[in-house]
Write a protein that holds these residues in place. Structure first.
Motif, mmCIF file in Angstrom:
data_model
loop_
_atom_site.group_PDB
_atom_site.id
_atom_site.type_symbol
_atom_site.label_atom_id
_atom_site.label_comp_id
_atom_site.label_asym_id
_atom_site.label_seq_id
_atom_site.Cartn_x
_atom_site.Cartn_y
_atom_site.Cartn_z
ATOM 1 N N LEU A 133 2.823 -2.794 -10.128
ATOM 2 C CA LEU A 133 1.987 -1.931 -10.938
ATOM 3 C C LEU A 133 2.388 -0.682 -11.440
ATOM 4 O O LEU A 133 2.632 0.145 -10.504
ATOM 5 C CB LEU A 133 0.679 -2.049 -10.321
ATOM 6 N N ILE A 134 2.600 -0.430 -12.664
ATOM 7 C CA ILE A 134 3.050 0.806 -13.267
ATOM 8 C C ILE A 134 1.606 1.357 -13.875
ATOM 9 O O ILE A 134 1.255 0.804 -14.783
ATOM 10 C CB ILE A 134 4.121 0.682 -14.127
ATOM 11 N N GLU B 266 -9.181 1.423 -7.509
ATOM 12 C CA GLU B 266 -9.391 0.137 -7.716
ATOM 13 C C GLU B 266 -8.318 -0.591 -8.318
ATOM 14 O O GLU B 266 -7.917 -1.716 -7.778
ATOM 15 C CB GLU B 266 -10.700 0.029 -8.753
ATOM 16 N N LEU B 267 -7.578 -0.248 -9.347
ATOM 17 C CA LEU B 267 -6.486 -0.834 -9.612
ATOM 18 C C LEU B 267 -5.455 -1.146 -8.588
ATOM 19 O O LEU B 267 -4.782 -2.224 -8.276
ATOM 20 C CB LEU B 267 -5.690 -0.024 -10.658
ATOM 21 N N LEU B 268 -5.184 -0.154 -7.824
ATOM 22 C CA LEU B 268 -4.170 -0.381 -6.753
ATOM 23 C C LEU B 268 -4.578 -1.045 -5.847
ATOM 24 O O LEU B 268 -3.626 -1.953 -5.275
ATOM 25 C CB LEU B 268 -3.869 1.174 -6.244
ATOM 26 N N TYR C 108 0.845 -1.230 -0.041
ATOM 27 C CA TYR C 108 0.185 0.048 0.101
ATOM 28 C C TYR C 108 0.636 1.367 -0.181
ATOM 29 O O TYR C 108 0.523 2.338 0.345
ATOM 30 C CB TYR C 108 -1.031 -0.093 1.193
ATOM 31 N N GLU C 109 2.074 1.150 -0.373
ATOM 32 C CA GLU C 109 2.831 2.216 -0.714
ATOM 33 C C GLU C 109 2.865 2.778 -1.945
ATOM 34 O O GLU C 109 3.193 1.927 -2.992
ATOM 35 C CB GLU C 109 4.498 2.290 -0.168
ATOM 36 N N VAL C 110 2.667 3.642 -2.468
ATOM 37 C CA VAL C 110 2.600 4.263 -3.852
ATOM 38 C C VAL C 110 3.400 5.440 -4.254
ATOM 39 O O VAL C 110 3.392 6.331 -3.432
ATOM 40 C CB VAL C 110 1.011 4.556 -4.198
ATOM 41 N N THR C 111 4.128 5.319 -5.052
ATOM 42 C CA THR C 111 5.158 6.498 -5.646
ATOM 43 C C THR C 111 4.421 7.066 -6.782
ATOM 44 O O THR C 111 3.979 6.681 -7.691
ATOM 45 C CB THR C 111 6.381 5.919 -5.963
ATOM 46 N N MET D 195 -5.713 5.488 2.770
ATOM 47 C CA MET D 195 -5.791 4.012 2.027
ATOM 48 C C MET D 195 -4.474 3.630 1.503
ATOM 49 O O MET D 195 -4.123 2.354 1.450
ATOM 50 C CB MET D 195 -6.739 4.315 0.926
ATOM 51 N N PHE D 196 -3.670 4.893 1.100
ATOM 52 C CA PHE D 196 -2.275 4.609 0.765
ATOM 53 C C PHE D 196 -1.437 5.416 1.292
ATOM 54 O O PHE D 196 -1.488 6.498 1.733
ATOM 55 C CB PHE D 196 -2.214 4.757 -0.997
ATOM 56 N N ASP D 197 -0.083 4.938 1.431
ATOM 57 C CA ASP D 197 1.052 5.783 1.855
ATOM 58 C C ASP D 197 1.621 6.165 0.816
ATOM 59 O O ASP D 197 2.477 5.639 -0.129
ATOM 60 C CB ASP D 197 2.043 4.942 2.511
ATOM 61 N N VAL D 198 1.363 7.544 0.368
ATOM 62 C CA VAL D 198 1.774 8.250 -1.193
ATOM 63 C C VAL D 198 3.059 9.124 -0.878
ATOM 64 O O VAL D 198 3.322 9.628 0.172
ATOM 65 C CB VAL D 198 0.679 9.249 -1.322
#
Length: 246
Positions: free
Chosen positions: A115-116, A146-148, A35-38, A64-67
């Protein structure tokens, strides 16, 4: 974290074309935590706000995510170490190339799980206008959130298939007669009458599984007997509108 435990299967609606490719092979392990997103190329924190929405059903606020935002140019996002990120979102705003917003995604291109997502838009206004209350990008085959979430669910399931706890699974089978995968780090347990509490005992990201036989309406009395707090008057309860029964 509660969000690591909640794993959902999400359905997609078809509104715009998005390309998603799976790739198998010997790939390095991706960098980053679940759940970490760059995010690369964000404008006015549009994507940051979109992905930082609260998880539903929790008693406290939790994103929801760690951005993680970066100053790397979108054109350079896949040429350096960022291409090994677990979840990477690249925003490409170019009015000469695009007349509407669209999503493109690729799975496990440089690392695994990975996932990119590439978001193409003619303007920042277009990107902003296609959000709904800062939650998800609308009008796309796969909304970004939803994708993430699906990506993380799939990664967790694949990890659980290879790293699980056969000893604890055998105990569940012995006591209750059914099979259920148990994460490898969940090694502590407490047994009671038709009751089993399994935990990873983590001081920072505790995860627990409670399995018991009882009438549904009496579930909190089972918790009162088996999972007490600092005093006998303190005990664990369930959120009535968010619980499920096996």
């Amino acid at each position: 974290m509660y969000k690591y435990v909640t794993r959902l299967l999400l359905s997609f609606c078809c509104l715009l074309i998005a390309a998603c490719n799976d790739r198998n092979g010997m790939l390095p392990t991706s960098g980053g935590s679940p759940y970490e997103v760059t995010v690369v190329g964000d404008v006015d924190s549009i994507l940051y706000n979109t992905l930082s929405i609260d998880v539903e059903g929790l008693p406290q606020s939790e994103p929801m995510f760690d951005v993680r935002e970066t100053d790397v140019k979108p054109t350079d996002a896949l040429t350096g170490v960022l291409r090994y990120a677990r979840s990477l979102v690249v925003v490409d705003i170019n009015p000469k190339k695009y007349d509407k917003l669209r999503l493109e995604c690729k799975r496990n291109m440089y690392a695994e799980p990975q996932l990119i997502v590439r978001i193409c838009a003619p303007s920042a206004k277009c990107l902003r206008d296609t959000t709904s209350d800062g939650t998800v990008l609308q009008g796309n085959t796969h909304t970004l959130v939803e994708l993430l979430k699906t990506h993380e669910s799939k990664a967790y399931i694949e990890t659980l298939q290879h790293k699980h706890n056969p000893k604890m699974e055998a105990e569940v089978k012995r006591m209750f007669g059914f099979d259920i995968p148990i994460p490898a780090d969940m090694k502590s347990c407490k047994r009671g009458k038709d009751f089993l509490w399994i935990s990873n005992d983590s001081p920072t990201a505790m995860q627990n599984i409670c399995i018991y036989k009882q009438q549904f309406r009496k579930r909190d009395s089972v918790m009162q007997v088996n999972i007490k707090g600092e005093t006998d008057s303190m005990y664990m309860t369930t959120v009535h509108d968010a619980c499920s029964v096996i």
